[in-house]
Structures are given as C-alpha cells and as structure tokens.
Write an enzyme that holds these catalytic residues in place. Structure first.
Site, PDB file in Angstrom:
ATOM      1  N   HIS A  90       0.822  -1.215   0.000  1.00 59.42           N
ATOM      2  CA  HIS A  90       0.000   0.000   0.000  1.00 59.42           C
ATOM      3  C   HIS A  90       0.859   1.271   0.000  1.00 59.42           C
ATOM      4  O   HIS A  90       2.045   1.250   0.334  1.00 59.42           O
ATOM      5  CB  HIS A  90      -0.938   0.010   1.210  1.00 59.42           C
ATOM      6  CG  HIS A  90      -0.217   0.071   2.535  1.00 59.42           C
ATOM      7  ND1 HIS A  90       0.338   1.226   3.029  1.00 59.42           N
ATOM      8  CD2 HIS A  90       0.040  -0.890   3.449  1.00 59.42           C
ATOM      9  CE1 HIS A  90       0.900   0.986   4.197  1.00 59.42           C
ATOM     10  NE2 HIS A  90       0.736  -0.300   4.477  1.00 59.42           N
TER      11      HIS A  90
ATOM     12  N   GLU B 217      -2.454  -7.235   7.189  1.00 56.97           N
ATOM     13  CA  GLU B 217      -1.174  -7.070   7.868  1.00 56.97           C
ATOM     14  C   GLU B 217      -1.147  -7.853   9.175  1.00 56.97           C
ATOM     15  O   GLU B 217      -2.200  -8.168   9.755  1.00 56.97           O
ATOM     16  CB  GLU B 217      -0.904  -5.578   8.126  1.00 56.97           C
ATOM     17  CG  GLU B 217       0.456  -5.265   8.747  1.00 56.97           C
ATOM     18  CD  GLU B 217       1.642  -5.748   7.896  1.00 56.97           C
ATOM     19  OE1 GLU B 217       1.742  -6.965   7.661  1.00 56.97           O
ATOM     20  OE2 GLU B 217       2.460  -4.900   7.498  1.00 56.97           O
TER      21      GLU B 217
END
Length: 209
Positions: free
Chosen positions: A8, A83
């Site tokens: 990201h 994550e």
C-alpha cells in the site's frame, strides 16, 4: 498465472514510524499519488482480477491503481493477506530507541524475526507465514491459468508471501529491508509452482516518497 503484488501507499503512521498492524489507517495524499503513478506504469498489464487486504490503506490503492490503469474490476478482500497484528502495541512509535521493555521486544520483529514474540493480542510471524501460504495455495488451485491478478497488501504480509514463494526461513523473512510503499513484486505460477519474477520494483523517483 501472474500475481502483481503491491504494498500500500504511504499513511501518516508510516511517515511517523508508528506500528499499524490491524489498525485501519487511511492513505495520505502522498500515498494516493504513488498509487496513481503505479497504475499509469501498469496500464499495459491485462489485469483480470483484484484481491486486497480488507484494510482501507490496501483497498484504496488497489482502486487507484486499477483506475489509473484503465481497468474496471471488483476488488475482492481476503483476511489472509491482512497485515500482521501487533495487538496492544499498535500505534507505538518505532524510532530506533527502545523506550520500554515492550518496545525493546518489538525490535526483534525487524532485527531478529526468528526470536520475535508478539505483544499481548498480537500475531506470530509463524501464523502470518501460514495464512499467506494458504492464500497462495488457493490462488494456485482456484484461478485460471491466464489470470493476471492485482494483490494489494502490506509490508510484513508482502515479505511473508515472498518468503513462502522463495522458501526463505523465518530469519530471512525481511530479505534485507521492509518493502517500500507502492513497490511492486511479481510472482508467476509455472506447472503448479510459484516463482518470484521481480521484487520491490518502484515506479517513482526516490524523492517522491
């Protein structure tokens, strides 16, 4: 089959060096701009599918990359590529100075991952490797041979995917560094086996991050 795996874009917590984990922090303007640049660079890639971590800082760059690349695809979300969780230590500054015993333990996450033990409520690196490995197995068995898939993930998740592909042990999971924001790595499936074709390609100048 190809996986275009992207970390990201930048968030304010990235900029401040805070642990994010499962905390849902949005991209900042710099992170959005990087995603758009990557999308322009990948405009010739024939994406057929897009899969993202459920966290907004991964979903948004997937949308931005696809839009800039001229692709209209539904973005699927998969918690197996979320994550790693840092539990009660999410939001802690990691500025290189151990300010508490808990922060000292967190230093192992980057410097000695084979010794890392998560804080309360956190996730082990072993489990991160397990769930990302499951994701890769499912991609290999359920997708079409000609699929080209955008996979939007996070720093530790990216390295765990690569570790599974390259058969790296836990000590070598970082392969020298955390992947840069919006860096792209490509994995290719050949005869049922994943191969890492490229790693951490950046489609922007270093001064733009």
């Amino acid at each position: 089959m190809e996986l275009y795996m992207i970390r990201h874009g930048e968030t304010e917590w990235n900029r401040m060096k805070k642990l994010q984990g499962h905390t849902d922090i949005a991209l900042n303007d710099a992170g959005r701009a990087l995603a758009v640049q990557v999308g322009h660079a990948l405009r010739d890639v024939p994406f057929t599918r897009a899969v993202s971590s459920p966290l907004s800082r991964a979903v948004e760059p997937a949308r931005l990359v696809l839009a800039a690349a001229g692709r209209t695809l539904e973005i699927e979300t998969d918690p197996r590529i979320e994550e790693i969780s840092f539990g009660e230590m999410e939001g802690v500054l990691m500025n290189g100075e151990a300010q508490s015993p808990e922060q000292a333990k967190l230093q192992d996450f980057f410097s000695a991952p084979e010794k890392y033990r998560p804080p309360k409520g956190g996730e082990t690196l072993e489990h991160l490797l397990f769930r990302t490995g499951q994701f890769l197995e499912e991609m290999a068995s359920s997708c079409h041979e000609q699929d080209t898939i955008l996979v939007s993930v996070h720093g530790a998740c990216m390295r765990a995917l690569q570790a599974n592909i390259c058969h790296r042990n836990l000590a070598g999971i970082w392969d020298g560094c955390v992947p840069p924001n919006c860096a792209v790595s490509v994995a290719v499936l050949e005869k049922g086996v994943w191969r890492l074709e490229s790693q951490d390609v950046m489609y922007y100048g270093k001064g733009e991050l």
